[in-house]
Scaffold this active site. Structure first.
Site, PDB file in Angstrom:
ATOM      1  N   GLY A 586       3.495   5.466  12.108  1.00 42.15           N
ATOM      2  CA  GLY A 586       4.353   5.679  10.933  1.00 42.15           C
ATOM      3  C   GLY A 586       4.696   7.135  10.740  1.00 42.15           C
ATOM      4  CG  PHE A 588       3.650  10.404   6.187  1.00 40.74           C
ATOM      5  CD1 PHE A 588       4.204  11.671   6.109  1.00 40.74           C
ATOM      6  CD2 PHE A 588       4.342   9.325   5.639  1.00 40.74           C
ATOM      7  CE1 PHE A 588       5.406  11.862   5.485  1.00 40.74           C
ATOM      8  CE2 PHE A 588       5.540   9.530   5.006  1.00 40.74           C
ATOM      9  CZ  PHE A 588       6.082  10.793   4.927  1.00 40.74           C
ATOM     10  CG  ASP A 702      12.368   9.044   6.321  1.00 39.40           C
ATOM     11  OD1 ASP A 702      13.500   9.204   6.845  1.00 39.40           O
ATOM     12  OD2 ASP A 702      11.310   9.004   6.972  1.00 39.40           O
TER      13      ASP A 702
END
Ligand SMILES: *[C@@H]1O[C@H](CO)[C@@H](O)[C@H](O)[C@H]1NC(C)=O
Ligand SMILES: *[C@@H]1O[C@H](CO)[C@@H](O)[C@H](O)[C@H]1NC(C)=O
Ligand SMILES: *[C@@H]1O[C@H](CO)[C@@H](O)[C@H](O)[C@H]1NC(C)=O
Ligand SMILES: *[C@@H]1O[C@H](CO)[C@@H](O)[C@H](O)[C@H]1NC(C)=O
Ligand SMILES: *[C@@H]1O[C@H](CO)[C@@H](O)[C@H](O)[C@H]1NC(C)=O
Ligand SMILES: *[C@@H]1O[C@H](CO)[C@@H](O)[C@H](O)[C@H]1NC(C)=O
Ligand SMILES: *[C@@H]1O[C@H](CO)[C@@H](O)[C@H](O)[C@H]1NC(C)=O
Ligand SMILES: *[C@@H]1O[C@H](CO)[C@@H](O)[C@H](O)[C@H]1NC(C)=O
Ligand SMILES: *[C@@H]1O[C@H](CO)[C@@H](O)[C@H](O)[C@H]1NC(C)=O
Ligand SMILES: *[C@@H]1O[C@H](CO)[C@@H](O)[C@H](O)[C@H]1NC(C)=O
Length: 884
Positions: A586, A588, A702
């Site tokens: 992902g 992060f 995002d």
């Protein structure tokens, strides 16, 4: 021979005279109440051609005077039009502007209604009072220079008396006759001095002035059989000038008296003289003209057989309104004074300016186009105020400037057809309401040219096409186009929430297909980002999957409800079975598959420690996210913040992300337009909730197809929201200077200004829309135009929408729905964030698109049932990690 030629000349002169006399050029002769089949006719005596008033007025009833009066009345006055309905009824006459007109209105009651009561009503000249008609047989006359090409003569009911009119006559005069310093002239009298009873008018009078004879016992008649030279600018009839009178007693003055109401009214007199007697050598006729004893002109001697007019150059007044005009013989005169004819006029001011002529033409065009038979829609639209047209508002601050139409409300007026060109002429319009009619066709571009417009309501019609770009670009304009089911890009302008508040909002722009700003902006960002991120052009994917709890996917609650959503690190290890199965990487950190309570699937994102902005901020952020629940947002089940170990636990999304389904990576290619629409509608709803349902509002930052996840029922949910505030994008350390987002999806304005708003998400969402429409990569260097917005823009300028459509849709879609979506996408991609729609508007629009698509013959898909989805190929429960 000589005799022949003189006869010939005489005949020639006669023919010339006749031709001149018959010339009715510019005359308007209206026989009010004449039935159209009898129109036109040539009146006996005058030979003038009278026409019915049928085309000049829409209201009123026709009648005729009683039989017993007919012998005393000229033919044109036999019929009349009366106005039992409405307060003001107006005739509309086409005239020539800047022309001096003699205008006559004749009122002969003649007991037309059998009631035998004298009339009493007002006559208006345009917006100004002309006179009160209170006599049963009267003619009103004015001399007026027209300002416009149209003229309105109105009859206004002032009591119970029903207004009527028998004849309307307009005669153009030469410009320099009967000139005044200011104002117009209202005829007091027009007399020629004769002991006959004959009235003189056309054809003897080329202007069709009506001369009444005047004679007194103290006078003696003087006439001549010789020709009198009448060639002055007043073009008086010879019959008027060949008769005159002198006082019987040669030493007497010749007196004319009259009264003026109100007494102070200024007036002009025109006294016409010609010496008719041949004077002996020792005779003189010399006199002074005096008014109320004051010498106004003279000594004066009339010219033999030649017309001269003594006229006032400035208006006069009589004390007490009682005028005594005298011709006073001078001492040296051997003959008494002589008078041929006299006219007098009071000055009448029409101070109230008519409404701007072009606007009147415009509003009349509106009236005619929509066949608006409103009784108040007569006469001047704006003035006088008490007769303001129903549905109009005007700016009329000063009577000496033309009123302007500031507002037009034709809501619920049953209007049909297209929006008329006439509105184009209402150049001072601020408020236009055409709502709740049956208007069709496109919204005309000219509306954008009306600079003053602040508010346009076109809702509740059946308008088609798209809202013109120029209109959407108009600053400060409130535009409501709701409820036009076939209109593209509707309701971008007034969101549903704003309707009640009547709040003025800025209109978003449909990005011009060739909007250079957008393209250049997108291009610039693309290259700058490319530089910054090196080869990682397409940012890290953020796909991950989460456990389904088996409950309704529409549930607003997260899948797993645990009282305490904070998990220990050891619990996380149990959930993920020691981080056994990686689902993806992902934004992060790495995402692992796991089970909560042994059965319920979850996705666990382990946040890379270095990416954390700080523990406190993370915790605050997560606490916030835990409170965010929406059916279209991937639910956060819990988190772990033990020491350096940070983890987020999400609901499981069995079908991975939209990007996979668009690229075919998962063998589950979504080739159905309706399904794609349904997915973006749901994503939009999730985003809308972040923007409007959360307090404080949350910007996703995002939005992209890899962040739109699909559960086992293909319900779309937005992932990865709310984190970018506390987590910089990978590889970056200084959050304050970093623009977060994914290249290609990034709002150019955000990039430029580093100023984040919800509208940045809207931009990114626009890119998502283009992806589902085109199924093209956001950035593709094999295209001449690498950026998708640029590419679509170029294709659109080339014309055919099919050029941009994903070929795998096989043309199986409602084109309205697609167009709407394309336009919406372009709206979202406007380079100016202020002009992008809000997500609420986007949701509304997309729902419209979906409705269009679903209402397409039998193509309704039950989107809650996987069995009916044409994407139900193989359902895997896993998303393979995508590393790029
Ligand atoms: C009629 O009068 C108008 C204006 O006075 C003039 O222009 C026109 O030539 C005349 N026509 C005839 C037939 O005399
Ligand atoms: C008055 O002029 C307008 C526009 O020039 C025209 O449409 C209309 O028919 C004219 N009316 C009459 C009675 O001539
Ligand atoms: C007007 O009224 C007078 C007096 O009542 C009457 O003698 C006359 O005939 C009426 N004329 C018309 C045209 O009605
Ligand atoms: C008018 O005056 C002339 C000359 O004075 C006279 O012959 C004639 O009879 C008068 N006519 C009438 C109607 O009084
Ligand atoms: C007019 O006045 C003059 C002198 O004032 C006088 O001689 C003459 O008789 C008068 N004529 C009449 C008709 O009164
Ligand atoms: C004209 O008016 C003057 C002044 O009022 C008067 O003396 C004279 O008698 C009048 N003349 C006639 C013919 O009425
Ligand atoms: C004017 O001259 C005529 C003769 O030509 C004469 O009979 C008459 O009396 C004269 N009148 C005056 C006022 O001198
Ligand atoms: C006529 O007018 C002149 C100039 O204004 C004046 O001198 C003369 O006295 C007047 N005559 C009469 C009879 O009023
Ligand atoms: C608008 O005004 C112009 C004059 O500026 C006029 O020529 C035109 O006919 C008007 N258009 C309509 C539709 O009334
Ligand atoms: C609206 O217009 C569309 C086509 O433009 C037509 O098919 C539809 O029937 C119209 N709807 C109504 C309510 O008139």
């Amino acid at each position: 021979m000589e005799r022949y030629s003189s006869v010939f000349i005489a005949i020639f002169v006669l023919i010339l005279r006749l031709a001149q006399a018959q010339n009715q050029t510019g005359f308007i002769s209206v026989d009010c109440g004449l039935s159209p089949p009898e129109s036109p006719y040539n009146a006996p005596q005058t030979g003038l051609t009278y026409a019915s008033d049928a085309g000049l007025i829409n209201s009123g009833k026709t009648g005729g005077i009683a039989k017993e009066f007919e012998p005393f009345v000229d033919k044109p006055a036999l019929t009349l039009r009366y106005f039992p309905d409405g307060v003001r009824n107006c005739y509309n006459l086409n005239v020539t502007r800047d022309t001096n007109y003699l205008i006559k209105a004749t009122f002969v009651y003649g007991n037309y209604d059998g009631l035998n009561v004298d009339p009493n009503f007002d006559l208006y000249f345009g917006p100004n009072l002309w006179t009160t008609v209170s006599s049963n047989d009267t003619m009103e006359e004015i001399i007026h220079v027209t300002k416009f090409n149209s003229l309105q003569i109105c009859l206004v009911k002032t009591g119970i008396s029903i207004p009527f009119i028998n004849v309307l006559e307009l005669r153009p005069l030469k410009k320099n006759v009967y000139a005044t310093q200011s104002g117009s002239l209202k005829n007091l009298f027009r007399l020629y001095i004769s002991n006959s009873s004959r009235r003189i008018r056309f054809p003897d009078d080329v202007y069709d002035r009506k001369w009444y004879p005047l004679f007194q016992n103290s006078w003696t008649q003087v006439t001549t059989n010789l020709n009198v030279n009448i060639s002055t600018r007043y073009e008086l009839p010879e019959g008027v000038m060949t008769t005159a009178a002198t006082p019987l007693n040669a030493n007497e003055t010749l007196n004319i008296t009259w009264t003026i109401e109100p007494p102070t009214t200024p007036f002009y007199s025109y006294i016409h003289f010609a010496e008719l007697q041949s004077l002996r050598a020792n005779d003189t006729r010399e006199f002074n003209v005096t008014l109320d004893g004051d010498n106004t002109f003279g000594p004066y001697s009339p010219k033999p057989l030649k017309t001269e007019t003594v006229q006032d150059l400035t208006p006069e007044q009589c004390s007490g309104g009682a005028c005594l005009l005298q011709l006073v013989k001078t001492l040296q005169s051997t003959l008494p004074p002589l008078l041929n004819a006299i006219e007098a006029f009071t000055v009448i001011d029409f101070p109230q300016m008519e409404t701007n002529e072009d606007e009147v033409a415009g509003i009349k065009n509106v009236q005619n186009t929509y066949v608006l038979n409103r009784i108040s829609w007569q006469g001047d639209p704006c003035v006088p105020k008490q007769f303001l047209w129903d549905g109009l508002n005007c700016n009329n601050s000063d009577i000496s400037t033309p009123p302007i139409i500031s507002s037009l409300d034709l809501s619920s007026s049953g209007l049909t057809g297209v929006i008329t060109q006439g509105i184009q002429n209402l150049t001072n319009l601020q408020y236009l309401d055409l709502s709740d009619n049956k208007l069709t066709g496109e919204i005309p571009k000219f509306l954008a040219d009306i600079q003053s417009l602040l508010d346009i309501n076109l809702s509740g019609n059946n308008l088609t096409g798209s809202v013109p770009l120029s209109l959407l670009q108009k600053k400060g304009l409130k535009l409501n186009v709701e409820g036009n089911p076939h209109l593209l890009c509707t309701d971008l302008c007034v969101s549903k929430g704003d309707v009640h508040k009547k709040k003025s909002i800025t209109v978003p722009i449909i990005a011009s297909i060739a909007s250079i700003a957008v393209l250049i902006g997108a291009l610039a960002i693309f290259f700058v980002l490319k530089k910054k991120t090196g080869s990682k052009v397409e940012g890290p994917p953020t796909s991950y999957v989460q456990a389904s709890d088996g409950r309704s996917p529409r549930s607003a609650k997260p899948a797993i409800v645990t009282k305490n959503r904070r998990f220990t690190y050891s619990e996380v290890m149990i959930i993920t079975n020691n981080f056994q199965r990686i689902l993806g990487k992902g934004g992060f950190g790495i995402v692992y598959h796991g089970f909560v309570n042994g059965t319920e699937q979850v996705a666990v994102k382990i946040l890379s420690h270095s990416s954390s902005q700080g523990y406190k901020q993370f915790k605050a952020e997560v606490e916030l996210l835990l409170r965010v629940h929406h059916k279209n947002l991937v639910g956060l089940v819990g988190y772990c913040d033990e020491g350096e170990n940070l983890a987020l636990i999400y609901e499981y999304m069995a079908n991975g992300d939209l990007k996979d389904h668009m690229s075919g990576t998962r063998n589950q290619f979504i080739s159905n337009w309706g399904t794609r629409l349904k997915i973006v509608v749901e994503s939009a709803q999730g985003l809308e909730y972040l923007h409007n349902g959360c307090k404080p509002p949350m910007v996703h930052r995002d939005v992209k197809t890899t962040n739109i996840l699909l559960n086992e029922k293909f319900d779309a949910k937005l992932a990865d929201f709310g984190l970018s505030r506390s987590f910089p994008i990978e590889g970056e350390t200084h959050v304050s200077t970093v623009v977060v987002g994914t290249p290609g999806y990034l709002d150019p304005e955000y990039y430029r200004k580093n100023w984040l708003t919800e509208k940045s998400d809207v931009y990114s969402f626009g890119i998502v829309l283009l992806e589902i429409i085109t199924n093209q990569h956001v950035i593709d260097h094999s295209r001449e135009k690498p950026h998708i917005a640029e590419w679509v823009g170029e294709m659109l300028t080339k014309g055919d929408i099919r050029n941009i459509m994903d070929p795998s849709l096989n043309g199986d879609y409602d084109s309205t729905s697609v167009w709407k979506a394309v336009e919406l996408a372009m709206c979202c991609l406007n380079s100016s964030s202020a002009r992008r729609p809000t997500m609420s508007q986007v949701v509304f629009e997309l729902n419209e698109c979906l409705t269009c698509e679903n209402s397409r013959g039998g193509a309704i898909r039950d989107i809650d049932s996987t069995s009916s989805l044409d994407v139900s190929l193989t359902f895997t429960t896993q998303v393979s990690p995508i590393a790029r």
